[in-house]
Design an enzyme around this catalytic site. Structure first.
Site, PDB file in Angstrom:
ATOM      1  N   ASN A  10       1.139  -2.577   8.735  1.00 26.70           N
ATOM      2  CA  ASN A  10      -0.291  -2.576   8.432  1.00 26.70           C
ATOM      3  C   ASN A  10      -0.712  -4.009   8.073  1.00 26.70           C
ATOM      4  O   ASN A  10      -0.177  -4.592   7.129  1.00 26.70           O
ATOM      5  CB  ASN A  10      -0.560  -1.615   7.273  1.00 26.70           C
ATOM      6  CG  ASN A  10      -2.045  -1.457   7.001  1.00 26.70           C
ATOM      7  OD1 ASN A  10      -2.796  -2.421   7.004  1.00 26.70           O
ATOM      8  ND2 ASN A  10      -2.469  -0.237   6.745  1.00 26.70           N
ATOM      9  N   ASP A  12      -3.921  -5.017   7.357  1.00 26.75           N
ATOM     10  CA  ASP A  12      -5.234  -5.048   6.708  1.00 26.75           C
ATOM     11  C   ASP A  12      -5.428  -6.260   5.808  1.00 26.75           C
ATOM     12  O   ASP A  12      -6.488  -6.887   5.786  1.00 26.75           O
ATOM     13  CB  ASP A  12      -5.441  -3.799   5.842  1.00 26.75           C
ATOM     14  CG  ASP A  12      -5.674  -2.537   6.648  1.00 26.75           C
ATOM     15  OD1 ASP A  12      -5.887  -2.638   7.869  1.00 26.75           O
ATOM     16  OD2 ASP A  12      -5.633  -1.447   6.051  1.00 26.75           O
ATOM     17  N   HIS A  13      -4.391  -6.569   5.016  1.00 23.05           N
ATOM     18  CA  HIS A  13      -4.591  -7.567   3.967  1.00 23.05           C
ATOM     19  C   HIS A  13      -4.538  -9.006   4.473  1.00 23.05           C
ATOM     20  O   HIS A  13      -4.820  -9.941   3.709  1.00 23.05           O
ATOM     21  CB  HIS A  13      -3.616  -7.316   2.822  1.00 23.05           C
ATOM     22  CG  HIS A  13      -3.934  -6.035   2.117  1.00 23.05           C
ATOM     23  ND1 HIS A  13      -5.146  -5.822   1.497  1.00 23.05           N
ATOM     24  CD2 HIS A  13      -3.231  -4.886   1.972  1.00 23.05           C
ATOM     25  CE1 HIS A  13      -5.167  -4.595   0.983  1.00 23.05           C
ATOM     26  NE2 HIS A  13      -4.026  -4.020   1.268  1.00 23.05           N
ATOM     27  N   HIS A  46      -6.742  -0.177   8.945  1.00 23.22           N
ATOM     28  CA  HIS A  46      -7.656   0.792   8.336  1.00 23.22           C
ATOM     29  C   HIS A  46      -9.062   0.201   8.367  1.00 23.22           C
ATOM     30  O   HIS A  46      -9.343  -0.756   7.649  1.00 23.22           O
ATOM     31  CB  HIS A  46      -7.215   1.075   6.900  1.00 23.22           C
ATOM     32  CG  HIS A  46      -8.030   2.108   6.195  1.00 23.22           C
ATOM     33  ND1 HIS A  46      -7.691   2.586   4.945  1.00 23.22           N
ATOM     34  CD2 HIS A  46      -9.165   2.767   6.542  1.00 23.22           C
ATOM     35  CE1 HIS A  46      -8.571   3.497   4.568  1.00 23.22           C
ATOM     36  NE2 HIS A  46      -9.494   3.604   5.517  1.00 23.22           N
ATOM     37  N   ARG A  48     -12.326   0.629   7.047  1.00 23.70           N
ATOM     38  CA  ARG A  48     -13.001   1.373   5.983  1.00 23.70           C
ATOM     39  C   ARG A  48     -14.509   1.387   6.207  1.00 23.70           C
ATOM     40  O   ARG A  48     -15.060   0.509   6.879  1.00 23.70           O
ATOM     41  CB  ARG A  48     -12.690   0.743   4.617  1.00 23.70           C
ATOM     42  CG  ARG A  48     -11.290   1.039   4.099  1.00 23.70           C
ATOM     43  CD  ARG A  48     -11.056   0.379   2.764  1.00 23.70           C
ATOM     44  NE  ARG A  48      -9.780   0.790   2.174  1.00 23.70           N
ATOM     45  CZ  ARG A  48      -9.641   1.779   1.310  1.00 23.70           C
ATOM     46  NH1 ARG A  48     -10.712   2.470   0.924  1.00 23.70           N
ATOM     47  NH2 ARG A  48      -8.456   2.086   0.816  1.00 23.70           N
ATOM     48  N   ARG A  52     -14.246  -3.622   4.054  1.00 24.11           N
ATOM     49  CA  ARG A  52     -13.786  -4.603   3.071  1.00 24.11           C
ATOM     50  C   ARG A  52     -12.705  -5.524   3.623  1.00 24.11           C
ATOM     51  O   ARG A  52     -12.437  -6.579   3.074  1.00 24.11           O
ATOM     52  CB  ARG A  52     -13.266  -3.911   1.813  1.00 24.11           C
ATOM     53  CG  ARG A  52     -11.983  -3.130   2.007  1.00 24.11           C
ATOM     54  CD  ARG A  52     -11.485  -2.531   0.718  1.00 24.11           C
ATOM     55  NE  ARG A  52     -12.375  -1.500   0.212  1.00 24.11           N
ATOM     56  CZ  ARG A  52     -12.054  -0.685  -0.798  1.00 24.11           C
ATOM     57  NH1 ARG A  52     -10.908  -0.828  -1.404  1.00 24.11           N
ATOM     58  NH2 ARG A  52     -12.886   0.245  -1.192  1.00 24.11           N
ATOM     59  N   HIS A  53     -12.031  -5.094   4.697  1.00 25.86           N
ATOM     60  CA  HIS A  53     -11.065  -5.991   5.334  1.00 25.86           C
ATOM     61  C   HIS A  53     -11.237  -5.953   6.845  1.00 25.86           C
ATOM     62  O   HIS A  53     -11.970  -6.768   7.396  1.00 25.86           O
ATOM     63  CB  HIS A  53      -9.616  -5.724   4.894  1.00 25.86           C
ATOM     64  CG  HIS A  53      -9.273  -4.301   4.606  1.00 25.86           C
ATOM     65  ND1 HIS A  53      -9.347  -3.302   5.546  1.00 25.86           N
ATOM     66  CD2 HIS A  53      -8.827  -3.708   3.473  1.00 25.86           C
ATOM     67  CE1 HIS A  53      -8.957  -2.164   5.012  1.00 25.86           C
ATOM     68  NE2 HIS A  53      -8.643  -2.367   3.751  1.00 25.86           N
ATOM     69  N   GLU A  73      -6.363   3.906  10.995  1.00 20.23           N
ATOM     70  CA  GLU A  73      -6.654   4.761   9.849  1.00 20.23           C
ATOM     71  C   GLU A  73      -8.157   4.763   9.609  1.00 20.23           C
ATOM     72  O   GLU A  73      -8.785   3.699   9.562  1.00 20.23           O
ATOM     73  CB  GLU A  73      -5.939   4.245   8.603  1.00 20.23           C
ATOM     74  CG  GLU A  73      -4.423   4.294   8.708  1.00 20.23           C
ATOM     75  CD  GLU A  73      -3.734   3.787   7.456  1.00 20.23           C
ATOM     76  OE1 GLU A  73      -2.521   4.083   7.292  1.00 20.23           O
ATOM     77  OE2 GLU A  73      -4.384   3.096   6.646  1.00 20.23           O
ATOM     78  N   THR A 103      -6.963   0.962  -3.474  1.00 23.79           N
ATOM     79  CA  THR A 103      -6.159   1.360  -2.320  1.00 23.79           C
ATOM     80  C   THR A 103      -6.208   2.880  -2.233  1.00 23.79           C
ATOM     81  O   THR A 103      -6.735   3.538  -3.131  1.00 23.79           O
ATOM     82  CB  THR A 103      -4.701   0.864  -2.455  1.00 23.79           C
ATOM     83  OG1 THR A 103      -3.976   1.176  -1.265  1.00 23.79           O
ATOM     84  CG2 THR A 103      -4.016   1.497  -3.648  1.00 23.79           C
ATOM     85  N   THR A 104      -5.705   3.445  -1.166  1.00 24.11           N
ATOM     86  CA  THR A 104      -5.735   4.895  -1.000  1.00 24.11           C
ATOM     87  C   THR A 104      -4.989   5.564  -2.145  1.00 24.11           C
ATOM     88  O   THR A 104      -3.827   5.255  -2.410  1.00 24.11           O
ATOM     89  CB  THR A 104      -5.106   5.295   0.350  1.00 24.11           C
ATOM     90  OG1 THR A 104      -5.767   4.589   1.397  1.00 24.11           O
ATOM     91  CG2 THR A 104      -5.260   6.788   0.579  1.00 24.11           C
ATOM     92  N   GLU A 154       1.440  12.148   7.972  1.00 30.36           N
ATOM     93  CA  GLU A 154       2.041  11.023   7.254  1.00 30.36           C
ATOM     94  C   GLU A 154       2.068  11.403   5.786  1.00 30.36           C
ATOM     95  O   GLU A 154       1.011  11.643   5.179  1.00 30.36           O
ATOM     96  CB  GLU A 154       1.263   9.727   7.453  1.00 30.36           C
ATOM     97  CG  GLU A 154       1.910   8.561   6.707  1.00 30.36           C
ATOM     98  CD  GLU A 154       1.300   7.209   7.013  1.00 30.36           C
ATOM     99  OE1 GLU A 154       1.516   6.274   6.209  1.00 30.36           O
ATOM    100  OE2 GLU A 154       0.619   7.070   8.051  1.00 30.36           O
ATOM    101  N   HIS A 195       3.196   4.309   1.909  1.00 29.27           N
ATOM    102  CA  HIS A 195       2.420   3.925   0.731  1.00 29.27           C
ATOM    103  C   HIS A 195       3.359   3.504  -0.394  1.00 29.27           C
ATOM    104  O   HIS A 195       4.160   4.288  -0.879  1.00 29.27           O
ATOM    105  CB  HIS A 195       1.483   5.023   0.215  1.00 29.27           C
ATOM    106  CG  HIS A 195       0.378   4.459  -0.650  1.00 29.27           C
ATOM    107  ND1 HIS A 195      -0.790   3.964  -0.112  1.00 29.27           N
ATOM    108  CD2 HIS A 195       0.286   4.276  -1.982  1.00 29.27           C
ATOM    109  CE1 HIS A 195      -1.566   3.522  -1.092  1.00 29.27           C
ATOM    110  NE2 HIS A 195      -0.932   3.686  -2.229  1.00 29.27           N
ATOM    111  N   GLY A 217       2.430  -1.941   4.609  1.00 29.22           N
ATOM    112  CA  GLY A 217       1.475  -3.023   4.763  1.00 29.22           C
ATOM    113  C   GLY A 217       1.460  -4.012   3.626  1.00 29.22           C
ATOM    114  O   GLY A 217       1.926  -5.141   3.755  1.00 29.22           O
ATOM    115  N   HIS A 218       0.929  -3.601   2.477  1.00 25.70           N
ATOM    116  CA  HIS A 218       0.678  -4.518   1.371  1.00 25.70           C
ATOM    117  C   HIS A 218       1.925  -5.298   0.983  1.00 25.70           C
ATOM    118  O   HIS A 218       1.874  -6.524   0.795  1.00 25.70           O
ATOM    119  CB  HIS A 218       0.133  -3.756   0.162  1.00 25.70           C
ATOM    120  CG  HIS A 218      -0.178  -4.629  -1.006  1.00 25.70           C
ATOM    121  ND1 HIS A 218       0.723  -4.859  -2.029  1.00 25.70           N
ATOM    122  CD2 HIS A 218      -1.277  -5.356  -1.304  1.00 25.70           C
ATOM    123  CE1 HIS A 218       0.174  -5.676  -2.909  1.00 25.70           C
ATOM    124  NE2 HIS A 218      -1.032  -5.993  -2.501  1.00 25.70           N
TER     125      HIS A 218
END
Length: 245
Positions: A10, A12-13, A46, A48, A52-53, A73, A103-104, A154, A195, A217-218
């Protein structure tokens, strides 16, 4: 025996960092290419509702440069469905979304939102897009997923990750995931997981038979700041491959 669980990265960040300053750097397409070359089996992003990203332009650009599948996502609502149908990723993973969350925070409540999800899932399946539901490792959620006709879940590993290092909580949360995988397998539902996974806690999840894919991801983006994204992915892939099934 080599563990052949797929690794979804992931990114995203990377976009989070870019958006903190504005402009184009760091380039998210470059991150996608590096991840693919480092052995990622798929790219996850993702989009959103508040963008935001990652945004639609990112999604389009990533799809134009990668050869591996893209997993999108999104929240379960018509606006996000329209984006998925426009760009046609390999798969869509429906996730819960709260505007104020960092985060989720948990899995999708499939039981509570069954009627709403039924139409959205059908729309995606009719457009030849694979559907995954991001859920907590809970029997009722798996049964509701089966009733929707969705063949992939998932499992949210956040509670497991938070309990890592606390033996009692760890065993409880790990057993929930193992039991959920078994129940899903009984219903012919494939299991992914993700996650909060990192180098220290990923092996116990990767060692669960019949988990097909991990999305991380993160942690990988964080580790990449110090060690480089390619090296971070190489190391994660090595740990996963060496995890005993």
């Amino acid at each position: 025996m080599i563990n052949n669980i797929r690794l979804g990265v992931n990114i995203d960040h990377v976009a989070t960092l870019r958006n903190a300053r504005g402009g184009n750097d760091p380039q998210i397409t470059r991150a996608a290419i590096i991840a693919e070359n480092a052995g990622a089996d798929l790219i996850t992003v993702h989009v959103r509702e508040d963008r935001r990203h990652v945004n639609e332009n990112d999604l389009k650009s990533i799809l134009s440069v990668i050869k591996i599948p893209l997993n999108l996502e999104i929240a379960a609502n018509p606006d996000m469905i329209e984006i998925a149908n426009r760009y046609k990723p390999h798969s869509v993973c429906f996730v819960p979304e709260n505007r104020k969350e960092i985060t989720t925070e948990g899995g999708l409540d499939v039981s509570k939102n069954f009627n709403k999800l039924e139409k959205l899932v059908k729309d995606e399946l009719d457009n030849d897009i694979n559907v995954t539901l991001f859920i907590d490792p809970d029997k009722d959620q798996i049964i509701a997923t089966k009733d929707l006709g969705v063949k992939v879940v998932e499992l949210h590993t956040g509670a497991y990750a938070e309990g890592f290092g606390m033996q009692l909580n760890l065993e409880t949360e790990l057993n929930k995931i193992k039991e959920a995988v078994q129940i899903a397998n009984d219903f012919n539902i494939n299991c992914h997981a993700g996650h909060g996974l990192n180098f220290e806690n990923v092996s116990l999840i990767a060692s669960i038979p019949k988990i097909k894919e991990l999305n991380i991801g993160h942690f990988l983006i964080s580790d990449a700041i110090f060690n480089g994204l390619e090296n971070s992915i190489f190391k994660m892939k090595k740990i996963i491959k060496e995890s005993t099934i």
